[in-house]
Design an enzyme around this catalytic site. Structure first.
Site, mmCIF file in Angstrom:
data_model
loop_
_atom_site.group_PDB
_atom_site.id
_atom_site.type_symbol
_atom_site.label_atom_id
_atom_site.label_comp_id
_atom_site.label_asym_id
_atom_site.label_seq_id
_atom_site.Cartn_x
_atom_site.Cartn_y
_atom_site.Cartn_z
ATOM 1 N N ASP A 1 -6.293 -0.015 -4.311
ATOM 2 C CA ASP A 1 -5.372 0.802 -3.725
ATOM 3 C C ASP A 1 -5.325 1.638 -1.839
ATOM 4 O OD1 ASP A 1 -2.217 2.270 -4.814
ATOM 5 O OD2 ASP A 1 -3.600 4.109 -3.934
ATOM 6 N N ASP B 1 -7.531 0.770 -9.434
ATOM 7 C CA ASP B 1 -5.819 1.345 -9.024
ATOM 8 C C ASP B 1 -5.335 -0.155 -7.774
ATOM 9 O OD1 ASP B 1 -3.939 2.723 -7.577
ATOM 10 O OD2 ASP B 1 -4.660 4.450 -8.084
ATOM 11 N N HIS C 1 -3.042 0.315 0.764
ATOM 12 C CA HIS C 1 -2.029 1.417 1.636
ATOM 13 C C HIS C 1 -2.325 1.154 3.478
ATOM 14 C CE1 HIS C 1 0.159 3.412 -1.080
ATOM 15 N NE2 HIS C 1 -0.819 3.471 -1.743
ATOM 16 N N HIS D 1 3.729 1.201 -3.031
ATOM 17 C CA HIS D 1 4.143 0.726 -4.398
ATOM 18 C C HIS D 1 5.121 2.074 -4.566
ATOM 19 C CE1 HIS D 1 1.132 3.810 -6.030
ATOM 20 N NE2 HIS D 1 0.467 3.526 -5.147
ATOM 21 N N THR E 1 0.536 6.092 -9.318
ATOM 22 C CA THR E 1 -0.034 6.323 -9.871
ATOM 23 C C THR E 1 -0.535 7.317 -11.432
ATOM 24 O OG1 THR E 1 -1.283 5.751 -8.208
ATOM 25 C CG2 THR E 1 -3.183 7.222 -9.754
ATOM 26 N N ASP F 1 -3.249 0.576 -12.531
ATOM 27 C CA ASP F 1 -1.441 1.175 -12.435
ATOM 28 C C ASP F 1 -0.302 0.460 -12.201
ATOM 29 O OD1 ASP F 1 -2.779 1.130 -10.315
ATOM 30 O OD2 ASP F 1 -3.001 3.171 -9.812
ATOM 31 N N HIS F 2 -0.458 -0.294 -11.050
ATOM 32 C CA HIS F 2 0.168 -0.315 -10.502
ATOM 33 C C HIS F 2 0.147 -2.016 -8.997
ATOM 34 C CE1 HIS F 2 -0.917 1.898 -6.787
ATOM 35 N NE2 HIS F 2 -1.099 2.982 -7.786
#
Ligand SMILES: [Zn+2]
Length: 476
Positions: A191, A36, A195, A339, A72, A238-239
């Site tokens: 991820d 992620d 963050h 994101h 996500t 995912d990103h």
């Protein structure tokens, strides 16, 4: 004996062609892994020898355009359906469906309502309908009952389960008496740390190194189970992630009366549901409120986002510029990385690497769309794709052999729900045409040789026959 040689050659040529164009049954296994929030350029931030090992002996796509919004759940559902958010229905991590009159929220983990997921059919269901088995280790949405089906094997979501335990399950499923042909593996980082720290933090280096070690562990376990050269391993995300700052916050309370709207989703894409009779007031108050906020009425949302034709998309959408953060006010939680922004932004893009018997070696491709993964997965699993927004043609140069033809149609369309007519794309590629042409030439050449041999071996008999026929006529 000599006259049989062309026939044997012909059969051999035909066999060679058929094996070139189809995957062997033992090549039809896929393990899809998502780390992620693994931004495309994390590969170059610190040494990532395991990722580079996969790139050297497999394929790498430099730029993957994911879907809007770059969150996500929407993107993970795209990876397994090939659909844009407006078509698969998971339009955000936080949603409100006015028809169902229900909310969906990742924060409250009330994501298990089947109704939200059933606008699409994820690949594990299609795989199982075709008689195969699937196994999902924490893949987002894979522990939800969709169309009355779960993956054959799955782990109920629990973020405290270690990566090693997830890998152990995947290996168990691929090596059981009834092995899966499709495995899905999910890991929450980078991820979470992205963050927390912000992607520009030097502390992200060790986080990326840790993911590389995890990939190394996965490769080691696949090798130990004799799966490394058998399974087609696809590593994606995912990103990406972008750096935020407390100096770049847009506070909605500065512009809007809290009683006039419901904030369904917040940052960086605010999904705003005005209270009855308050639409104009809310829109006018927000449209010119902040230079780094672009405000759209639902019908004005740019077509390129494919983010309009779904009742879960709210009447007003306010999108922050990259690196800007939307809050109701500063008393709310703020994260240093975020994101969800425009999917055209490079920092929102994920990685894509693959290794296995179906893939080329040491091959780099410039660009693909994340919607293209789904038709690629269906091809690798030898199953028929559901209608989707991707294109196998866009990604088939990643494969070591051209797909078998004619490929079942795959749809490249907005699948609407709106004014755009569906287009049906014939998935025949340049390499496919080359393959077919080459095949035809070989068949023609061998046919000509075969016929020539046949004629040649029959000529004396024909001459004799002609002689027999002509002689009486001459005599007559
Ligand atoms: Zn994510």
């Amino acid at each position: 004996m000599t006259s049989k040689c062309p026939l044997v050659s012909f059969i051999l040529a035909a066999l060679t062609l058929s094996t070139t164009f189809s995957l062997q049954p033992d090549q039809q296994k896929v393990l899809l892994v998502s780390f992620d929030g693994f931004r495309w350029d994390y590969l170059y931030r610190v040494p990532t020898p395991n990722f580079h090992y996969v790139m050297k002996y497999g394929v790498h796509v430099k730029q993957v355009t994911n879907i809007f919004i770059t969150k996500t759940y929407p993107n993970h559902y795209t990876l397994v359906t090939g659909l844009f958010a407006e078509n698969h229905g998971i339009v955000a991590n936080d949603m409100f469906d006015p028809i169902l009159n229900k909310s969906f929220s990742l924060d409250h983990m009330n994501i298990y309502d089947s109704d939200f997921w059933e606008e699409a059919t994820p690949i594990w269901i299609t795989n199982q309908r075709e008689g195969h088995t699937s196994g999902a280790a924490m893949w987002p949405g894979a522990d939800v009952e969709i169309h009355e089906t779960f993956p054959t094997h799955y782990m109920p979501y629990n973020e405290s389960v270690s990566f090693e335990d997830r890998v152990a399950k995947i290996i168990e499923w691929f090596t059981s008496k009834e092995p899966v042909n499709l495995g899905l593996l999910y890991w929450e980082d980078p991820d979470d740390m992205g963050h927390h720290l912000g992607p520009d933090s030097p502390l992200m280096g060790p986080v990326i190194s840790d993911i590389d070690n995890k990939l190394g562990y996965l490769i080691q376990m696949l090798e130990k189970a004799k799966l490394w050269n058998v399974v087609n391993l696809i590593i994606t995300s995912d990103h990406g992630m972008t750096q935020c700052s407390e100096e770049r916050v847009i506070e909605l309370d500065h512009y809007l009366d809290k009683d006039h709207y419901t904030l369904v989703d917040q940052s960086p894409v605010a999904a705003i549901l005005p209270k009855e009779g308050k639409f104009d007031e809310v829109y006018e108050a927000l449209v010119h409120a902040h230079p780094n906020l672009t405000v759209y009425k639902k019908e004005e949302i740019p077509e390129r986002w494919h983010y309009k034709y779904n009742s879960r998309i709210q009447p007003i959408l306010a999108v922050a510029d990259e690196g800007w953060y939307i809050l109701q006010n500063k008393s709310e939680d703020f994260l240093l990385g975020n994101h969800g922004y425009d999917n055209a932004l490079a920092e929102m893009h994920p990685i894509f690497l693959a290794h296995g018997p179906a893939f080329r070696k040491n091959f780099t491709k410039e660009a693909m769309n994340s919607t293209d993964l789904y038709p690629l997965l269906c091809h690798l699993l030898n199953i028929t794709a559901m209608p989707h927004n991707g294109s196998l043609r866009n990604v088939q140069d990643l494969l070591s052999s051209a797909p078998p033809g004619p490929i079942p149609y795959t749809q490249s369309t907005t699948l609407l729900l709106g004014s755009v007519e569906p287009e049906y794309e014939q998935e025949e590629s340049y390499p496919y045409f080359i393959g077919v042409s080459l095949g035809s030439i070989i068949v023609i050449v061998f046919s000509v040789i075969f016929i020539k041999h046949l004629i040649h071996s029959q000529i004396p008999a024909l001459q004799d026959m002609q002689g027999e026929i002509s002689q009486p006529l001459l005599q007559a």
